[in-house]
Design a protein around this motif. Structure first.
Motif, short mmCIF file in Angstrom:
data_model
loop_
_atom_site.label_atom_id
_atom_site.label_comp_id
_atom_site.label_asym_id
_atom_site.label_seq_id
_atom_site.Cartn_x
_atom_site.Cartn_y
_atom_site.Cartn_z
N LYS A 129 0.84 -1.20 0.00
CA LYS A 129 0.00 0.00 0.00
C LYS A 129 0.88 1.25 0.00
CE LYS A 129 -3.98 -1.70 2.63
NZ LYS A 129 -4.79 -1.48 3.85
N LYS A 130 0.43 2.24 -0.76
CA LYS A 130 1.08 3.54 -0.74
C LYS A 130 0.01 4.57 -0.43
CE LYS A 130 4.55 6.36 -2.99
NZ LYS A 130 5.60 6.40 -4.03
N TYR A 131 0.16 5.27 0.70
CA TYR A 131 -0.87 6.18 1.17
C TYR A 131 -0.63 7.61 0.71
CZ TYR A 131 -1.56 2.20 4.27
OH TYR A 131 -1.76 0.94 4.77
N SER A 132 0.61 8.00 0.56
CA SER A 132 0.94 9.36 0.14
C SER A 132 2.31 9.30 -0.54
CB SER A 132 0.97 10.31 1.34
OG SER A 132 2.02 9.94 2.22
N TYR A 133 2.92 10.47 -0.68
CA TYR A 133 4.23 10.50 -1.33
C TYR A 133 5.24 9.65 -0.57
CZ TYR A 133 8.60 12.24 -3.25
OH TYR A 133 9.84 12.32 -3.83
N LEU A 134 5.16 9.65 0.79
CA LEU A 134 6.11 8.90 1.58
C LEU A 134 5.52 7.65 2.22
CD1 LEU A 134 8.25 11.59 3.45
CD2 LEU A 134 9.00 10.00 1.70
N ALA A 135 4.34 7.79 2.82
CA ALA A 135 3.79 6.68 3.61
C ALA A 135 3.50 5.46 2.73
CB ALA A 135 2.52 7.12 4.32
N GLU A 136 4.07 4.33 3.09
CA GLU A 136 3.83 3.09 2.37
C GLU A 136 4.20 1.92 3.28
OE1 GLU A 136 7.00 2.16 -0.69
OE2 GLU A 136 7.42 4.30 -0.39
N ASN A 137 3.62 0.77 2.99
CA ASN A 137 4.00 -0.42 3.76
C ASN A 137 3.70 -1.68 2.98
OD1 ASN A 137 1.24 -0.80 3.99
ND2 ASN A 137 1.27 -1.20 6.18
N SER A 138 4.26 -2.77 3.48
CA SER A 138 4.10 -4.08 2.86
C SER A 138 3.77 -5.08 3.96
CB SER A 138 5.39 -4.48 2.13
OG SER A 138 5.32 -5.83 1.71
N VAL A 145 7.57 2.76 5.25
CA VAL A 145 8.13 4.10 5.20
C VAL A 145 7.04 5.01 5.76
CG1 VAL A 145 9.03 5.97 3.78
CG2 VAL A 145 9.52 3.61 3.15
N ARG A 146 7.36 5.79 6.79
CA ARG A 146 6.39 6.67 7.43
C ARG A 146 6.43 8.08 6.83
NH1 ARG A 146 4.41 2.30 8.68
NH2 ARG A 146 4.56 1.42 10.77
N ASP A 147 5.42 8.88 7.19
CA ASP A 147 5.36 10.26 6.70
C ASP A 147 6.58 11.07 7.12
OD1 ASP A 147 2.90 10.09 5.39
OD2 ASP A 147 1.80 10.30 7.27
N ASP A 148 7.16 10.73 8.26
CA ASP A 148 8.33 11.47 8.72
C ASP A 148 9.63 10.99 8.07
OD1 ASP A 148 8.75 9.03 9.88
OD2 ASP A 148 8.63 9.72 11.96
N GLY A 149 9.50 10.02 7.14
CA GLY A 149 10.68 9.52 6.43
C GLY A 149 11.33 8.33 7.07
N SER A 150 10.88 7.94 8.27
CA SER A 150 11.46 6.76 8.92
C SER A 150 11.12 5.51 8.12
CB SER A 150 10.95 6.64 10.36
OG SER A 150 9.55 6.48 10.38
N MET A 151 12.04 4.56 8.09
CA MET A 151 11.86 3.37 7.27
C MET A 151 12.41 2.15 7.99
SD MET A 151 13.16 2.59 3.36
CE MET A 151 14.90 2.70 3.77
#
Length: 293
Positions: A65-74, A85-91
């Motif tokens: 899933k990709k929620y926004s430019y940054l937020a995504e997960n598997s 990958v979180r909105d704050d860039g943490s991965m």
């Protein structure tokens, strides 16, 4: 069409297991492969997306899933997150591969995932059913409006051109609605058939797994099982070699569990045409089983 996760079971003791809680809150994701994974090597296969209409799951399935430019997960089908990958860039993406499951454990985990897959398919069944149930009402309504526009179509030499255009436009719109609804009906009907066939295949696989799990358990309890299904071990064939010590007749009464299937030792011995356990014949058995894997 890609699948959405159905839950957030991060503690499931299956393929992916989130051990972060036991690691002082620091990210620790472990992965235990199926016995047959990565071409019967008991090693981790690449993550692979799947479709609701598929008749089987990949070994290492992925719901991305990709929620926004940054937020995504598997996640896997059970909701266990293995990458984000979180909105704050943490991965977090590091996965620690741990020992594989044997075949019996693998079948149990696969059945949990197949059950979840069937749940997704049932949800899609209801969606298609609701679409099909609403189709007749939509067609009937459009047909009624079409007839009303047709009846209101002005005739005669004194009929207004604008009135004619209005009625004709209304008739065209309603006809277009019926046409689109009919196409949608055809698509949903075909989707329903494909979904039914794939669900039957998944259910059949789940039932075969359950039957084999029972057989494996019974054989293990009776001492008739030679389990060499895990191929990530340094001496993967050790249980087979040790079984030779019990003698030829005892060996013929046993079953060998390979990463991908269960076989009768009697069947293997008969196919090789051997009648005793000389050093040469023992090696023939080992070589034959290695080829089967």
């Amino acid at each position: 069409m890609r699948i959405n996760a159905i839950n957030n079971n991060l503690g499931f003791k299956g393929l992916f297991t989130n051990k972060s809680a036991q690691n002082n809150g620091n990210w620790l994701m472990e992965y235990s492969p199926y016995s047959w994974e990565a071409n019967n090597t008991s090693k981790m296969a690449n993550k692979q997306k799947f479709d609701i209409f598929d008749a089987k799951l990949p070994d290492n399935e992925e719901i991305y899933k990709k929620y926004s430019y940054l937020a995504e997960n598997s996640t896997d089908i059970l909701g266990t997150e293995s990458y984000y990958v979180r909105d704050d860039g943490s991965m977090r993406r590091t996965i620690t591969e741990v020992p594989a499951m044997n075949r019996e454990e693998s079948l149990k985990v696969q059945n949990k995932k197949l059950e979840a897959f069937l749940g997704m398919k049932n949800k899609k069944f209801l969606e298609l059913k609701n679409n099909l149930c609403g189709t007749l009402d939509n067609i009937t309504a459009a047909e009624s409006k079409f007839d009303s526009y047709a009846a209101a179509m002005p005739t005669g030499v004194f009929a207004s051109s604008s009135d004619r255009k209005y009625a004709a436009h209304g008739m065209y719109d309603e006809f277009d609605k019926v046409q689109k609804t009919a196409k949608g009906l055809y698509h949903d009907y075909n989707s329903y058939i494909y979904l039914k066939e794939s669900a039957d295949a998944v259910l059949a696989q789940k039932e075969r797994n359950a039957k084999e799990i029972n057989i494996l358990n019974e054989l293990r309890q009776s001492g008739k099982l030679i389990d060499i299904s895990r191929r990530d071990l340094r001496e993967a064939n050790k249980p087979l070699v040790e079984s030779f010590q019990q003698g030829f007749n005892a060996l013929k009464a046993k079953f060998v569990c390979l990463p991908h299937k269960l076989m009768s030792m009697s069947e293997i011995i008969q196919s090789l045409g051997i009648h005793n356990l000389t050093a040469e014949n023992r090696q023939m058995i080992v070589n034959c089983i290695n080829r089967l894997i």
